[in-house]
Design an enzyme around this catalytic site. Structure first.
Site, PDB file in Angstrom:
ATOM      1  N   ASP A  37       0.864  -1.189   0.000  1.00 20.59           N
ATOM      2  CA  ASP A  37       0.000   0.000   0.000  1.00 20.59           C
ATOM      3  C   ASP A  37       0.892   1.227   0.000  1.00 20.59           C
ATOM      4  OD1 ASP A  37      -3.260   0.269   0.762  1.00 20.59           O
ATOM      5  OD2 ASP A  37      -2.063   2.100   1.011  1.00 20.59           O
ATOM      6  N   ASP A  60       4.195   2.073  -3.903  1.00 21.11           N
ATOM      7  CA  ASP A  60       3.418   2.925  -4.801  1.00 21.11           C
ATOM      8  C   ASP A  60       3.371   2.200  -6.147  1.00 21.11           C
ATOM      9  OD1 ASP A  60       2.443   4.765  -6.584  1.00 21.11           O
ATOM     10  OD2 ASP A  60       3.753   6.407  -5.944  1.00 21.11           O
ATOM     11  N   TYR A 149     -11.541   8.051 -14.273  1.00 17.44           N
ATOM     12  CA  TYR A 149     -11.703   6.726 -13.646  1.00 17.44           C
ATOM     13  C   TYR A 149     -12.328   5.730 -14.639  1.00 17.44           C
ATOM     14  CZ  TYR A 149     -13.189   3.530  -9.819  1.00 17.44           C
ATOM     15  OH  TYR A 149     -13.394   2.451  -8.985  1.00 17.44           O
ATOM     16  N   LYS A 153     -10.549   2.349 -15.844  1.00 19.80           N
ATOM     17  CA  LYS A 153     -11.145   1.046 -15.546  1.00 19.80           C
ATOM     18  C   LYS A 153     -11.515   0.289 -16.826  1.00 19.80           C
ATOM     19  CE  LYS A 153     -11.048   0.854 -11.015  1.00 19.80           C
ATOM     20  NZ  LYS A 153     -10.012   0.012 -10.381  1.00 19.80           N
TER      21      LYS A 153
HETATM   22  P1  NAD Z   1     -10.146   2.249  -0.691  1.00 18.15           P
HETATM   23  O1  NAD Z   1      -9.939   3.696  -0.941  1.00 18.15           O
HETATM   24  O2  NAD Z   1     -10.854   1.837   0.564  1.00 18.15           O
HETATM   25  O3  NAD Z   1      -8.740   1.480  -0.733  1.00 18.15           O
HETATM   26  C1  NAD Z   1      -7.803   1.722  -1.747  1.00 18.15           C
HETATM   27  C2  NAD Z   1      -6.406   1.452  -1.196  1.00 18.15           C
HETATM   28  O4  NAD Z   1      -5.460   1.720  -2.254  1.00 18.15           O
HETATM   29  C3  NAD Z   1      -6.017   2.357  -0.016  1.00 18.15           C
HETATM   30  O5  NAD Z   1      -5.508   1.586   1.043  1.00 18.15           O
HETATM   31  C4  NAD Z   1      -4.970   3.289  -0.610  1.00 18.15           C
HETATM   32  O6  NAD Z   1      -3.995   3.728   0.324  1.00 18.15           O
HETATM   33  C5  NAD Z   1      -4.357   2.411  -1.689  1.00 18.15           C
HETATM   34  N1  NAD Z   1      -3.633   3.156  -2.727  1.00 18.15           N
HETATM   35  C6  NAD Z   1      -3.993   4.332  -3.309  1.00 18.15           C
HETATM   36  N2  NAD Z   1      -3.061   4.711  -4.196  1.00 18.15           N
HETATM   37  C7  NAD Z   1      -2.084   3.767  -4.179  1.00 18.15           C
HETATM   38  C8  NAD Z   1      -0.865   3.601  -4.875  1.00 18.15           C
HETATM   39  N3  NAD Z   1      -0.416   4.507  -5.763  1.00 18.15           N
HETATM   40  N4  NAD Z   1      -0.118   2.500  -4.625  1.00 18.15           N
HETATM   41  C9  NAD Z   1      -0.537   1.581  -3.706  1.00 18.15           C
HETATM   42  N5  NAD Z   1      -1.676   1.710  -3.000  1.00 18.15           N
HETATM   43  C10 NAD Z   1      -2.449   2.777  -3.253  1.00 18.15           C
HETATM   44  O7  NAD Z   1     -10.881   1.696  -1.987  1.00 18.15           O
HETATM   45  P2  NAD Z   1     -11.777   0.395  -2.237  1.00 18.15           P
HETATM   46  O8  NAD Z   1     -13.180   0.844  -2.329  1.00 18.15           O
HETATM   47  O9  NAD Z   1     -11.404  -0.692  -1.331  1.00 18.15           O
HETATM   48  O10 NAD Z   1     -11.329   0.046  -3.735  1.00 18.15           O
HETATM   49  C11 NAD Z   1     -10.432  -1.004  -4.068  1.00 18.15           C
HETATM   50  C12 NAD Z   1     -10.451  -1.187  -5.583  1.00 18.15           C
HETATM   51  O11 NAD Z   1     -11.767  -1.539  -6.031  1.00 18.15           O
HETATM   52  C13 NAD Z   1     -10.059   0.064  -6.363  1.00 18.15           C
HETATM   53  O12 NAD Z   1      -9.309  -0.287  -7.502  1.00 18.15           O
HETATM   54  C14 NAD Z   1     -11.409   0.623  -6.770  1.00 18.15           C
HETATM   55  O13 NAD Z   1     -11.306   1.458  -7.901  1.00 18.15           O
HETATM   56  C15 NAD Z   1     -12.176  -0.647  -7.046  1.00 18.15           C
HETATM   57  N6  NAD Z   1     -13.623  -0.462  -7.003  1.00 18.15           N
HETATM   58  C16 NAD Z   1     -14.254  -0.069  -5.848  1.00 18.15           C
HETATM   59  C17 NAD Z   1     -15.635   0.105  -5.866  1.00 18.15           C
HETATM   60  C18 NAD Z   1     -16.409   0.514  -4.646  1.00 18.15           C
HETATM   61  O14 NAD Z   1     -17.626   0.706  -4.756  1.00 18.15           O
HETATM   62  N7  NAD Z   1     -15.787   0.650  -3.481  1.00 18.15           N
HETATM   63  C19 NAD Z   1     -16.352  -0.108  -7.041  1.00 18.15           C
HETATM   64  C20 NAD Z   1     -15.678  -0.491  -8.184  1.00 18.15           C
HETATM   65  C21 NAD Z   1     -14.320  -0.678  -8.151  1.00 18.15           C
END
Ligand code: NAD
Length: 241
Positions: A37, A60, A149, A153
């Site tokens: 992370d 990162d 986004y 995606k």
């Molecule tokens: P979240 O924000 O709770 O968690 C995302 C994590 O990614 C965080 O811990 C953050 O620190 C980390 N992160 C951000 N930039 C980073 C980088 N450059 N390198 C490494 N880590 C990094 O988000 P989430 O809702 O758990 O989403 C997880 C994945 O699922 C994402 O790819 C998101 O786009 C996708 N997604 C989520 C949803 C939703 O409804 N929550 C829907 C569709 C897709």
């Protein structure tokens, strides 16, 4: 159950939300996990919270060398790699800055490319492995305020299919998940009006829980999906089917 017994799984963005839920389920299924992370401290704390063999590493995903270090932190060669790290920088095109666009493309698209190519390089040597990429329903239908986004995606879908074709004869599978509205920090930051609008579009009339994405990630990571590659699974409660 031990669907991932003895396997090593690396999960990016694993400190919270969907990534952490995937890690919890993978550990429960016998995997050793490495959480990467951008927030290394949060990744380490998350790893400590897991009931099994787990480490948390600062990574990162936009930097190839960080992803190399993440893979090197694994106790044994990686069997499963989940490209989950993500950010949002929502704004309509009229107000979105170039930086908002670049950051989102960088983290999702370049980050997933880094994870996929670097994990695949290790997996092909052992002629086995599964890569799971987090796309989004936004990449299927496009969402207002998310030109960055949605593009990233949708790009992950193309990347997944191209990589799946390159890697299939090496025994490495590459698949994607398109979650709909899942309750996490990312979506809870949304204004109530936007949340309500999305809820109205969901035939199952509820948001999804992180565990409901984790179980599909487990399916794709494990041998349950041994004849699947290049697929995109929608986990959306029927939204925009
Ligand atoms: P979240 O924000 O709770 O968690 C995302 C994590 O990614 C965080 O811990 C953050 O620190 C980390 N992160 C951000 N930039 C980073 C980088 N450059 N390198 C490494 N880590 C990094 O988000 P989430 O809702 O758990 O989403 C997880 C994945 O699922 C994402 O790819 C998101 O786009 C996708 N997604 C989520 C949803 C939703 O409804 N929550 C829907 C569709 C897709």
């Amino acid at each position: 159950m031990t669907l991932l017994n003895g396997r090593t799984a690396v999960i990016t963005g694993g400190a919270q939300g969907i990534g952490l839920a995937i890690a919890q389920l993978f550990v429960a299924q016998g995997a050793r996990v490495v959480l990467g992370d951008i927030d290394g401290e949060a990744a380490a704390k998350a790893a400590e919270s897991l009931d099994g063999e787990a480490v948390g590493v600062a990574c990162d995903v936009t930097k190839g060398s960080d992803v190399d270090n993440l893979l090197a932190a694994a106790p044994s060669p990686v069997d499963v790699f989940v490209n989950n790290a993500g950010i949002t920088r929502d704004a309509t095109m009229r107000t979105m800055t170039e930086d908002d666009f670049d950051q989102v493309i960088d983290v999702h698209l370049k980050g997933t490319w880094n994870g996929t190519r670097k994990a695949a390089a290790i997996m092909r040597e052992r002629k086995s492995g599964s890569i799971v990429n987090l796309s989004s329903l936004s990449g299927k239908v496009g969402m207002v305020g998310q030109t960055n986004y949605s593009a990233a995606k949708a790009g992950i879908v193309g990347l997944t299919k191209a990589a799946a074709k390159e890697m299939a004869h090496h025994g490495v599978r590459v698949n994607a998940i398109q979650p709909g509205l899942i309750r996490t920090a990312m979506t809870e930051a949304m204004p109530q009006k936007a949340w309500d609008q999305k809820m109205a579009e969901i035939p199952m009339r509820r948001a999804g829980e992180v565990g409901e994405i984790a179980s599909v990630a487990l399916f794709l990571a494990s041998d349950l999906s041994s004849y699947m590659t290049g697929t995109v699974l929608e986990v959306t409660g029927g939204r925009f089917m």
